[in-house]
Design a protein around this motif. Sequence first.
Motif, short mmCIF file in Angstrom:
data_model
loop_
_atom_site.label_atom_id
_atom_site.label_comp_id
_atom_site.label_asym_id
_atom_site.label_seq_id
_atom_site.Cartn_x
_atom_site.Cartn_y
_atom_site.Cartn_z
N VAL A 13 1.13 -1.11 0.09
CA VAL A 13 -0.09 0.00 -0.04
C VAL A 13 0.95 1.31 -0.12
O VAL A 13 1.49 1.67 1.02
N LEU A 94 -2.99 -2.38 -3.31
CA LEU A 94 -4.23 -1.46 -3.05
C LEU A 94 -3.75 -0.05 -2.76
O LEU A 94 -2.77 0.14 -1.97
N ASP A 95 -4.28 0.63 -3.58
CA ASP A 95 -4.34 2.16 -3.18
C ASP A 95 -4.76 2.66 -2.00
O ASP A 95 -5.68 2.11 -1.42
N TRP A 163 -4.00 -3.05 -8.49
CA TRP A 163 -4.60 -3.08 -7.32
C TRP A 163 -5.92 -3.94 -7.47
O TRP A 163 -6.61 -4.42 -6.25
N TYR A 212 -12.72 1.33 -5.74
CA TYR A 212 -11.99 2.11 -6.40
C TYR A 212 -12.71 3.60 -6.34
O TYR A 212 -13.70 3.91 -7.08
#
Length: 348
Positions: A13, A94-95, A163, A212
């Motif tokens: 992350v 994952l953002d 992601w 998202y």
Amino acid sequence: MDESNAIKLSIIVPCYKVEAYLPKCLDSLVNQTLSDIEVICINDGSPDRCIDILREYEANYPGKVIVIDKQNEGVWKGRWDGIAIARGEYIGFLDSDDYAAPTFAESLYSAAKSNDADIAICGFDRIDLETGKVLSREMASERPSFVIDDDPGRLVELNGAPWNKCFRASVLKHMRNLTNPPTVLDDLAFHLLVYCDMHGKVVYVPGSYVRYMVRAGSIINSVKKSQVDSIRAAFIEIRRQYETARPELLPMLDAVAFLHLGVSLVFRLSSTPGENVGKDISEITGYLDAEFPTWRRSPYINAAYAFPRGGALLKLLVVQKVYKLHLMQAFLAIYSFMIEKIHVDIKW
């Protein structure tokens, strides 16, 4: 090693100026149904309270949340830093302003492991940050798996974001790097480097497992002309690597270059005020002809290949016809109108 105690999935992350969104992202990861995971958070010199939030989660979830605190070097370098220390059999991303469904990790890992796959891919929702409205659900339908060496053209239809995927860790830890990675389209460049060293299976997980978040005004993302040169240079470097290591994948690479440089990049340039779109199209066409020459006769951008597979491949076939008829500028104007005025977006 006792496999029952091994880390199954590492989730990386990157964090920069996301203090408002970070707790929700981390909560979604520490509460995953797959327990044997680690969450590697890279604080990329963020000037806000990101590091304080990360240290709190690290203290509350020892061994599960790992924090790398470093000076600002950008997401590209941060991604490599995370991969270097990852202990998982597979690695996902994952953002930090997004969040995941509780079964995100379990669904991806189980699909990858049970199929001995190099990549597992899940669907995702694009959600308006202000209203919470679901703007679109993508890649969530049932899709057949494929082996890269058997049908590399299927790589063209994969979205360029990391992601909603997990990757075999052994591949990522030995993948190639770029001398000068681009600041725009860096996710796509990362994927192309991954593909260069992969030969195995790609599997899909039906259903949406990533949320998202789309911020206001981000539906159309302009790109600065000053960034285009770095994109072009990076993609030429990628092609040179393919020429040496995987020449059999060059038709796939050239098709991807047309999709993301000839279509997506030109579209983003067209959203920049005062930009000469006709000149941009001419320059990009010349660049593609010189550096990615099979895009005009790609075996993956033709009716015989695209019609049975549909989806992104069929859309790409249509826009290639538009390009060859010199109607791209009119096409972009219609596309922009669809997004801005009637809020309909064609996902490529």
